[in-house]
Motif scaffolding. Structure first.
Motif, PDB file in Angstrom:
ATOM      1  N   ALA A   1       0.921  -1.254   0.100  1.00 62.10           N
ATOM      2  CA  ALA A   1      -0.169  -0.002   0.048  1.00 62.10           C
ATOM      3  C   ALA A   1       0.915   1.133   0.021  1.00 62.10           C
ATOM      4  O   ALA A   1       0.557   2.269  -0.735  1.00 62.10           O
ATOM      5  CB  ALA A   1      -0.821  -0.098   1.346  1.00 62.10           C
ATOM      6  N   GLU A   2       1.941   1.392   0.683  1.00 62.67           N
ATOM      7  CA  GLU A   2       2.659   2.588   0.804  1.00 62.67           C
ATOM      8  C   GLU A   2       3.335   2.600  -0.642  1.00 62.67           C
ATOM      9  O   GLU A   2       3.241   3.830  -0.973  1.00 62.67           O
ATOM     10  CB  GLU A   2       3.927   2.255   1.855  1.00 62.67           C
ATOM     11  CG  GLU A   2       4.790   3.552   2.086  1.00 62.67           C
ATOM     12  CD  GLU A   2       5.700   3.190   2.937  1.00 62.67           C
ATOM     13  OE1 GLU A   2       7.057   3.513   2.849  1.00 62.67           O
ATOM     14  OE2 GLU A   2       5.555   2.680   4.054  1.00 62.67           O
ATOM     15  N   GLU A   3       3.835   1.641  -1.287  1.00 62.75           N
ATOM     16  CA  GLU A   3       4.315   1.987  -2.757  1.00 62.75           C
ATOM     17  C   GLU A   3       3.240   2.420  -3.523  1.00 62.75           C
ATOM     18  O   GLU A   3       3.561   3.249  -4.439  1.00 62.75           O
ATOM     19  CB  GLU A   3       4.790   0.645  -3.252  1.00 62.75           C
ATOM     20  CG  GLU A   3       6.142   0.023  -2.467  1.00 62.75           C
ATOM     21  CD  GLU A   3       6.649  -1.269  -2.891  1.00 62.75           C
ATOM     22  OE1 GLU A   3       6.065  -1.711  -3.963  1.00 62.75           O
ATOM     23  OE2 GLU A   3       7.441  -1.879  -2.231  1.00 62.75           O
ATOM     24  N   GLY A   4       1.981   1.952  -3.639  1.00 62.14           N
ATOM     25  CA  GLY A   4       1.086   2.426  -4.245  1.00 62.14           C
ATOM     26  C   GLY A   4       0.647   3.763  -4.047  1.00 62.14           C
ATOM     27  O   GLY A   4       0.383   4.644  -5.118  1.00 62.14           O
ATOM     28  N   LEU A   5       0.720   4.184  -2.910  1.00 61.12           N
ATOM     29  CA  LEU A   5       0.435   5.550  -2.393  1.00 61.12           C
ATOM     30  C   LEU A   5       1.399   6.431  -2.792  1.00 61.12           C
ATOM     31  O   LEU A   5       1.107   7.647  -3.357  1.00 61.12           O
ATOM     32  CB  LEU A   5       0.268   5.661  -0.706  1.00 61.12           C
ATOM     33  CG  LEU A   5      -0.189   6.910  -0.291  1.00 61.12           C
ATOM     34  CD1 LEU A   5      -1.428   7.442  -1.132  1.00 61.12           C
ATOM     35  CD2 LEU A   5      -0.161   6.987   1.158  1.00 61.12           C
ATOM     36  N   SER A   6       2.706   6.161  -2.638  1.00 61.17           N
ATOM     37  CA  SER A   6       3.772   7.096  -3.124  1.00 61.17           C
ATOM     38  C   SER A   6       3.700   7.234  -4.849  1.00 61.17           C
ATOM     39  O   SER A   6       3.883   8.325  -5.168  1.00 61.17           O
ATOM     40  CB  SER A   6       4.932   6.574  -2.631  1.00 61.17           C
ATOM     41  OG  SER A   6       5.487   5.111  -3.296  1.00 61.17           O
ATOM     42  N   GLN A   7       3.151   6.014  -5.298  1.00 59.24           N
ATOM     43  CA  GLN A   7       3.341   6.094  -6.831  1.00 59.24           C
ATOM     44  C   GLN A   7       1.946   7.008  -7.172  1.00 59.24           C
ATOM     45  O   GLN A   7       2.124   8.086  -8.054  1.00 59.24           O
ATOM     46  CB  GLN A   7       2.853   4.718  -7.506  1.00 59.24           C
ATOM     47  CG  GLN A   7       2.598   4.839  -8.965  1.00 59.24           C
ATOM     48  CD  GLN A   7       2.467   3.371  -9.296  1.00 59.24           C
ATOM     49  OE1 GLN A   7       2.435   2.303  -8.525  1.00 59.24           O
ATOM     50  NE2 GLN A   7       2.463   3.111 -10.734  1.00 59.24           N
ATOM     51  N   LEU A   8       1.069   7.066  -6.474  1.00 57.88           N
ATOM     52  CA  LEU A   8      -0.238   8.021  -6.847  1.00 57.88           C
ATOM     53  C   LEU A   8       0.038   9.293  -6.599  1.00 57.88           C
ATOM     54  O   LEU A   8      -0.223  10.330  -7.424  1.00 57.88           O
ATOM     55  CB  LEU A   8      -1.417   7.342  -6.027  1.00 57.88           C
ATOM     56  CG  LEU A   8      -2.640   8.327  -6.100  1.00 57.88           C
ATOM     57  CD1 LEU A   8      -3.184   8.449  -7.560  1.00 57.88           C
ATOM     58  CD2 LEU A   8      -3.872   7.884  -5.303  1.00 57.88           C
ATOM     59  N   VAL A   9       0.746   9.753  -5.373  1.00 57.36           N
ATOM     60  CA  VAL A   9       1.069  10.777  -4.937  1.00 57.36           C
ATOM     61  C   VAL A   9       2.036  11.612  -6.082  1.00 57.36           C
ATOM     62  O   VAL A   9       2.090  12.718  -6.455  1.00 57.36           O
ATOM     63  CB  VAL A   9       1.622  11.033  -3.451  1.00 57.36           C
ATOM     64  CG1 VAL A   9       2.324  12.523  -3.427  1.00 57.36           C
ATOM     65  CG2 VAL A   9       0.576  10.681  -2.503  1.00 57.36           C
TER      66      VAL A   9
END
Length: 99
Positions: free
Chosen positions: A23-31
């Motif tokens: 989830a952290e990787e996906g969130l950083s990618q989205l941001v």
């Protein structure tokens, strides 16, 4: 890191990871994708204003410097989060890719 994980990590699918463990990787990618999109919009707007002659030479200098600084910071952040340009070009389904 296992070979399969390495392949998955560097094989952008154009989609945000929904895996709860990543989830952290996906969130950083989205941001980072949103920031890159905004950077491109600001850059295009600045270019339009330069072309229309609505900025002074001093304003052009400041905008250019700010955009270069932002681009440098984006490169630093992509390195920190192990992302590349393809990772920021998310798939919007029927609308196509974001960038």
């Amino acid at each position: 890191m296992a070979d399969q994980e390495l392949v998955e990590k560097h094989n952008p699918s154009g989609r945000i990871s929904l895996d709860p463990e990543k989830a952290e990787e996906g969130l950083s990618q989205l941001v980072m994708t949103v920031i890159e999109l905004l950077r491109q919009v600001v850059e295009r707007q600045a270019m339009r204003r330069v072309e229309n002659g609505s900025l002074t030479d001093e304003e052009i200098e400041k905008v250019g410097e700010a955009l270069m600084n932002l681009e440098e910071k984006m490169e630093e952040l992509k390195e920190i989060f192990n992302l590349d340009d393809d990772d920021l070009n998310i798939d919007l389904g029927p609308l196509g890719n974001l960038m």
